[in-house]
Scaffold this active site. Structure first.
Site, PDB file in Angstrom:
ATOM      1  N   GLY A  79     -39.694   2.190   8.691  1.00  0.00           N
ATOM      2  CA  GLY A  79     -40.341   0.946   9.091  1.00  0.00           C
ATOM      3  C   GLY A  79     -39.398  -0.237   8.988  1.00  0.00           C
ATOM      4  N   ARG A 112     -33.511  -0.517   6.235  1.00  0.00           N
ATOM      5  CA  ARG A 112     -33.349   0.880   5.823  1.00  0.00           C
ATOM      6  C   ARG A 112     -32.602   1.662   6.901  1.00  0.00           C
ATOM      7  NH1 ARG A 112     -38.746   3.346   4.803  1.00  0.00           N
ATOM      8  NH2 ARG A 112     -38.927   1.528   3.439  1.00  0.00           N
ATOM      9  N   ARG A 161     -34.980  -8.757  18.254  1.00  0.00           N
ATOM     10  CA  ARG A 161     -35.982  -9.017  17.210  1.00  0.00           C
ATOM     11  C   ARG A 161     -35.526  -8.519  15.838  1.00  0.00           C
ATOM     12  NH1 ARG A 161     -41.661  -9.739  19.125  1.00  0.00           N
ATOM     13  NH2 ARG A 161     -41.562 -10.099  21.368  1.00  0.00           N
ATOM     14  N   ARG A 190     -40.446  10.032  11.302  1.00  0.00           N
ATOM     15  CA  ARG A 190     -40.711   8.805  10.557  1.00  0.00           C
ATOM     16  C   ARG A 190     -40.323   9.019   9.103  1.00  0.00           C
ATOM     17  NH1 ARG A 190     -42.959   4.446   8.487  1.00  0.00           N
ATOM     18  NH2 ARG A 190     -44.779   4.564   7.117  1.00  0.00           N
ATOM     19  N   SER A 208     -42.662   4.558   3.694  1.00  0.00           N
ATOM     20  CA  SER A 208     -43.227   4.429   2.358  1.00  0.00           C
ATOM     21  C   SER A 208     -44.738   4.556   2.436  1.00  0.00           C
ATOM     22  CB  SER A 208     -42.836   3.083   1.734  1.00  0.00           C
ATOM     23  OG  SER A 208     -43.303   2.013   2.542  1.00  0.00           O
ATOM     24  N   ASP A 227     -45.829   2.876  -4.125  1.00  0.00           N
ATOM     25  CA  ASP A 227     -46.782   2.213  -5.006  1.00  0.00           C
ATOM     26  C   ASP A 227     -48.028   3.084  -5.093  1.00  0.00           C
ATOM     27  OD1 ASP A 227     -48.735   0.990  -2.805  1.00  0.00           O
ATOM     28  OD2 ASP A 227     -46.685   0.573  -2.185  1.00  0.00           O
ATOM     29  N   ARG A 248     -36.961   0.126  -2.030  1.00  0.00           N
ATOM     30  CA  ARG A 248     -37.488   0.731  -0.807  1.00  0.00           C
ATOM     31  C   ARG A 248     -36.406   0.805   0.264  1.00  0.00           C
ATOM     32  NH1 ARG A 248     -43.749  -1.303  -0.370  1.00  0.00           N
ATOM     33  NH2 ARG A 248     -44.046  -1.654  -2.582  1.00  0.00           N
TER      34      ARG A 248
END
Length: 238
Positions: free
Chosen positions: A21, A25, A44, A88, A91, A207, A220
Site C-alpha cells: 500500500g 515500502r 502522485r 499484495r 499490513s 496492530d 511498517r
C-alpha cells in the site's frame, strides 16, 4: 502506454508486480532487494520500480490506501501494461489473539461488505478468492525459507475509522471467520478475477484489536521483511 495515473512506457513493467500500500515500502524493496532498479512511475508519488531479483525481472509499485485506489492501479497494470500476477504485500489489524504483531498471514478468502465488485463487474457475492496457484507457491516458498505463515479469511473494509460499537470486530471474527482486517484485497482479487488474471494477498499484522501493541510508520515501511522475502521468492518462481 501511459495512463493518467501511471507514466510507465510499454515494456517498463514486469509480468509480476509486488504491491504494497505504501509507496515508500515499494521504494524500500527496490533499494534493498532489487538489482539495477529503475523507477517507472512518480505520478502522485505512487512510486513504481522494475529491477531484477535473483536473476528474475520483477516490479514493485504502491497501491495507496483503500479499494478505489488499488482498483485503479491494478486494473491499469493488468489491462494497459500486460501484468499477469499481482502479490499484495500489506499490513493488517488482527481480530484474534491467534494473529500476533509481525505475524505473516496469507488470505485464503476475503470477506467484505463493500459494493466495489458489484459496481465494477456485477459480482454480487461478499467473498472473493485469490489465485490458488499463487497461494500454493507462496506457501511452498515460505516453507523453504522457514518463515511461518498463517492462512485464513481476511476482512476487507471500506472504512478505517468506524463509529459506534467498538466490539464490532468480534461479530466479523466469530460469524464471518475473519482473522484480520485491511482495506484493499477485496478490490484487488475481484479485479483479477474479472480480468482473468492472478492475484494473492500476503499481510503482516501491524496492530491488533485484542492487543494494545502497535507498529510505527517506520516499522511498517522497513521491518516487514519476512513478508517481502516470501513474496519475492514466490515472484521469482513465476
Amino acid at each position: 502506454m501511459p495512463t493518467p495515473h501511471n507514466e510507465a512506457r510499454e515494456g517498463q513493467i514486469a509480468k509480476t508486480v509486488l504491491m504494497p500500500g505504501d509507496p515508500l515500502r515499494a521504494k524500500f524493496i527496490a533499494e534493498n532487494f532489487f538489482q539495477d532498479a529503475q523507477e517507472f512511475n512518480h505520478v502522485r508519488n505512487m512510486l513504481g520500480y522494475t529491477g531484477t531479483y535473483d536473476g528474475k525481472r520483477l516490479s514493485v509499485m504502491g497501491s495507496g490506501m483503500g479499494m478505489p485506489s488499488i482498483g485503479i492501479y491494478s486494473y491499469e497494470l493488468y489491462t494497459q501494461y500486460g501484468v499477469e500476477n499481482i502479490i499484495r504485500i500489506g499490513s493488517a489489524g488482527s481480530y484474534s489473539k491467534q494473529a500476533q504483531i509481525f505475524d505473516v498471514i496469507l488470505a485464503q478468502e476475503v470477506y467484505s461488505e463493500s459494493t466495489f465488485a458489484k459496481t465494477m463487474s456485477g459480482y454480487e457475492k461478499d467473498r472473493v478468492y485469490p489465485s490458488q496457484q499463487l497461494n500454493e507457491l507462496i506457501i511452498q516458498c515460505a516453507q523453504k525459507l522457514q518463515i511461518p505463515v498463517q492462512t485464513g479469511c481476511i476482512h476487507s473494509s471500506d472504512v478505517f475509522y468506524r463509529m459506534g460499537d467498538g466490539r464490532y470486530f468480534e461479530k466479523l471474527r466469530d460469524e464471518q471467520g475473519c482473522l484480520a482486517v485491511e482495506m484493499e484485497s477485496f478490490a484487488l482479487l475481484a479485479t483479477a478475477e474479472a480480468l482473468g488474471k492472478k492475484a494473492s494477498c500476503l499481510l503482516t499484522i501491524s496492530d491488533s484489536f485484542v492487543d494494545s501493541r502497535e507498529t510505527t510508520a517506520k516499522e511498517r515501511e522497513e521491518n516487514f521483511t519476512e513478508m517481502m522475502k516470501i513474496a519475492l521468492e514466490a515472484a521469482k518462481n513465476l
